[in-house]
Design an enzyme around this catalytic site. Structure first.
Site, PDB file in Angstrom:
ATOM      1  N   GLU A 212      40.256  57.678  43.681  1.00  0.00           N
ATOM      2  CA  GLU A 212      40.005  56.248  43.427  1.00  0.00           C
ATOM      3  C   GLU A 212      38.586  56.034  42.884  1.00  0.00           C
ATOM      4  O   GLU A 212      38.368  55.223  41.997  1.00  0.00           O
ATOM      5  CB  GLU A 212      40.210  55.441  44.709  1.00  0.00           C
ATOM      6  CG  GLU A 212      41.685  55.261  45.026  1.00  0.00           C
ATOM      7  CD  GLU A 212      41.907  54.429  46.274  1.00  0.00           C
ATOM      8  OE1 GLU A 212      42.878  53.653  46.288  1.00  0.00           O
ATOM      9  OE2 GLU A 212      41.117  54.553  47.223  1.00  0.00           O
TER      10      GLU A 212
ATOM     11  N   ASP B  94      30.937  24.895  38.655  1.00  0.00           N
ATOM     12  CA  ASP B  94      30.951  23.750  37.752  1.00  0.00           C
ATOM     13  C   ASP B  94      29.973  23.984  36.614  1.00  0.00           C
ATOM     14  O   ASP B  94      29.125  24.873  36.680  1.00  0.00           O
ATOM     15  CB  ASP B  94      30.617  22.462  38.524  1.00  0.00           C
ATOM     16  CG  ASP B  94      29.281  22.542  39.236  1.00  0.00           C
ATOM     17  OD1 ASP B  94      28.245  22.583  38.555  1.00  0.00           O
ATOM     18  OD2 ASP B  94      29.259  22.576  40.493  1.00  0.00           O
TER      19      ASP B  94
END
Ligand code: GLA
Length: 724
Positions: free
Chosen positions: A610, A530
């Site tokens: 990777e 928030d």
């Protein structure tokens, strides 16, 4: 700009106008909020008629056309003839429940106001309008604060109640924002979800009655977000009128929208009234948290751009406002609780080779924390795992050229801990009722200073014992059984809010004591995402769900209010720990670039190929971080529509550079040829689209950029565009 003229108060930002006017009977009316209009008295829009069952205040005498139940008001009261959503609800000593507000005075101050102990936007160059309303019978002044961030098209609001009377008043509700619309044909969008799937936009036309979303969990919550949008039925990304309202608050909140009988809409936003009751003695004041309003006449993209810029530049504070963030590796998904100094050092070593800049030691480094059943509250290093303590580990990490960070969960306690054994009464429990456990832990009563002092004292010691550059501040359960041993029965309704104030106070203290430390918020992922937290924690772990495909949706929903630089996002291992899905590493990296980008895996468990891809992505992200963080962000598709791809775009402020990211869905035979229409480019410029050729901006926006045919599930591509 603030204009005050004979009871008419007009606030202009660059592109919006907000107006209120002193009306009959001393009632402050709301006349308009929307795209900017020339200076005029907009009260001509307010119509009066005798409406059945809508009563009139005493001052109106025999005039039956003035009813609080009908007129648009700036801040609604209750119990005195307005039956719509209240903003203020007072309990007087005689037991009555009501509030009745009349205009008293106003003043204008240079610069934007700040709120003591609460988060707020900054605005040195802004202005503050304070309009004071008065409830004479209660002896309470209601100061309505308006901050005008002109260049951001944001108007902030806060409310301060001052008891100027001679008796104690109990505040049952004090919303931060009330916004009346003289129309009923609006949609409400709320951002809802659950743990590991947060902030899904849910849009529906308002029907007669009230629709609300909120939290009574003590945190702003995974389930609903303290940000909502009201918009016209046909508003979309690039067109239509829309309003965003965000509450800068991390505890219980309520957003409610009512479409009333005469086709008006009222929006209220503030602390949730459930179990809220604040005792206001004579001379005392109470401040309701700040709310921020933003309006766009051109759809959601412009709304988001305005909010993003305001959050980046006026909410997030130095040293992080507009600054790059470190690319981090976090050991949680790699090790959970099973690690020692050697394992961490090995992870850090490979991470350093991949270009990571910060190593974060997650949960499990303290007390007897070998599982989530024990240890919370004992903030001393576990010497079995880390024999030399932080004093030995941190220099090892730093020798790799990395900074060091730490996970903490200050608001919680395990029953199996030294802290709980010493102070069982510090954890929430209602006398005579059973404990309510979440993740096998209890919540500390953060409304109590001695509790906060104890926890902070221990944390400060650890954080001072080594060079800690970052803290991940987590909270992993909702509050329940809330009752404070330190407050009398009539003040128990203050506990939830006092906990939030306690949290903010401790965060502020930590910022003061460690001004260069980066604090990342977290609440089981995105359970406290928030605008209030962003004042203290410039980034927040967006979700415990690190599945790249789910993340596209979570980050999409989050993006309506919150900028990309606030979203913690990491590349994790496959099959994913939350979904079992396997997605190519390129795609996981591109999804993580819709955020702060980092890693959450053990590099020794992935292939050298990777690792090389992650290294290249890290390098790419660092080079493009300014564009990703400071550029305008465009949602190019809605991942909830299950289309063939999800796409988004970042465009630099000068529009000479753009990054387009596209993630395809599951593979299908004979896939269609697709072109993606871009946004925000300069139509007059020609752009080089990587190795894909060069095209005019107008063509890329109107006709599109051809997408390669995908081969395999969840393929992703990025296109870096530069103006020629
Ligand atoms: C929460 C966080 C995770 C991790 C764990 C540790 O779930 O969101 O990232 O830190 O706690 O217990």
């Amino acid at each position: 700009m603030v204009l005050c003229d004979k009871g008419l108060f007009t606030l202009h930002t660059n592109n919006t106008t907000y107006q209120m006017k002193l009306g009959a009977c001393g009632v402050l009316l709301h006349t308009y909020y929307g795209p900017r209009v020339e200076d005029c008295d907009l009260s001509y829009l307010i119509r009066y008629a005798d409406r059945g069952f809508s009563p009139t205040p005493e001052e109106a005498g025999r005039d039956r056309t003035f009813s609080l139940d009908v007129v648009p008001q700036e801040y609604s009261a209750c119990g005195m003839g307005d039956f719509r959503l209240p903003s203020l609800d007072l309990e007087l000593p005689n037991g009555s429940r009501s509030a009745d507000l009349r205009y008293k005075s106003f003043r204008v101050e240079k610069g934007k106001y700040a709120l003591e102990g609460l988060p707020a936007f900054r605005g040195e160059e802004g202005e503050t309008l304070i309009v004071v309303l008065e409830d004479a019978a209660a002896g309470v002044d209601v100061e309505l604060y308006y901050g005008v961030l002109e260049n951001y098209d944001v108007i902030t609001r806060a409310v301060r109640l001052v008891n100027r009377g001679g008796h104690t008043v109990r505040v049952r509700q004090a919303a931060s924002l009330c916004l009346d619309f003289q129309r009923g044909d609006l949609d409400l969008i709320t951002f809802d979800g659950k743990h590991v799937l947060e902030r899904r936009p849910n849009r529906a036309p308002l029907l007669p009655g009230v629709r609300s979303a909120g939290s009574v969990r003590g945190n702003s919550s995974h389930q609903h977000n303290p940000f909502v949008i009201l918009c016209e039925h046909d508003a979309g990304e690039d067109h239509g009128l829309c309003y965003g309202a965000a509450l800068l608050y991390s505890g219980n909140f309520q957003a409610a929208a009512e479409r009333s009988q005469f086709e008006n809409v009222r929006l209220t936003l503030g602390i949730h009234p459930w179990h809220f009751c604040w005792t206001l003695a004579p001379g005392e004041s109470f401040t309701a948290p700040e709310a921020a309003l933003c309006c766009s006449g051109q759809g959601f993209a412009a709304l988001s751009h305005r909010l993003h810029r305001a959050i980046r530049e006026r909410l997030i504070r130095d040293p992080w406002a507009g600054q790059p963030r470190p690319v981090l590796i976090n050991n949680w998904e790699a090790t959970e609780f099973s690690f020692d100094a050697e394992r961490l050092a090995r992870i850090a070593e490979s991470a350093a080779a991949m270009g990571m800049e910060l190593f974060v030691m997650d949960d499990g480094w303290f007390g007897a924390r070998n599982s989530d059943e024990a240890g919370l509250g004992d903030w001393t290093v576990n010497r079995e795992k880390l024999p030399g303590g932080l004093e030995a580990l941190v220099p090892r990490i730093q020798a790799l050229g990395m900074k060091f960070g730490l996970w903490i969960e200050p608001e919680m306690v395990s029953e199996d801990s030294e802290l709980y054994r010493a102070h069982p009464d510090w954890a929430f429990q209602i006398p005579g009722r059973g404990k309510v456990r979440g993740r096998q832990q209890l919540a500390l009563d953060f409304s109590r200073r001695e509790v906060r002092d104890h926890v902070y004292g221990a944390l400060k010691k650890v954080l001072s014992s080594a060079d800690v550059s970052y803290v991940k501040w987590d909270v992993n359960r909702s509050l329940a059984a809330v009752w404070s041993a330190a407050l009398p029965p009539e003040r128990q309704g203050e506990v939830y809010h006092r906990c939030v104030l306690g949290l903010y106070e401790m965060l502020e203290q930590m910022r003061r004591d460690f001004p260069h430390m980066l604090i990342e918020g977290c609440a089981g992922g995105g359970g406290r995402f928030d605008a209030g937290m962003l004042y203290y924690t410039p980034q927040i772990w967006c979700s415990d769900n690190t599945d790249a495909i789910d993340r596209l949706r979570i980050q999409y929903g989050t993006s309506f209010c919150y900028p990309v630089c606030t979203m913690g996002a990491h590349v994790s291992a496959v099959p994913n720990a939350q979904t079992g899905r396997s997605v190519p590493v390129e795609t996981r990296g591109i999804a993580a670039m819709h955020g702060t980008f980092g890693c959450e895996l053990d590099p020794s468990q992935v292939t050298p190929e990777e690792r090389e891809i992650i290294r290249r992505q890290t390098e790419f992200f660092k080079e493009r971080q300014a564009l990703i963080f400071q550029g305008d962000y465009y949602r190019l598709s809605d991942p909830f529509q299950n289309g063939p791809f999800t796409a988004w775009e970042h465009v630099s402020p000068d529009r000479r550079e753009a990054l387009v990211s596209v993630v395809c869905g599951p593979a299908q035979g004979a896939p269609p040829f697709l072109a993606l229409r871009l946004k925000g480019l300069d139509p007059g410029l020609r752009y080089q689209a990587g190795g894909e050729g060069s095209y005019p901006g107008s063509a890329l926006m109107e006709a599109g950029l051809p997408l390669p045919l995908p081969w395999g599930d969840y393929q992703a591509r990025q296109f870096y565009l530069t103006a020629l």
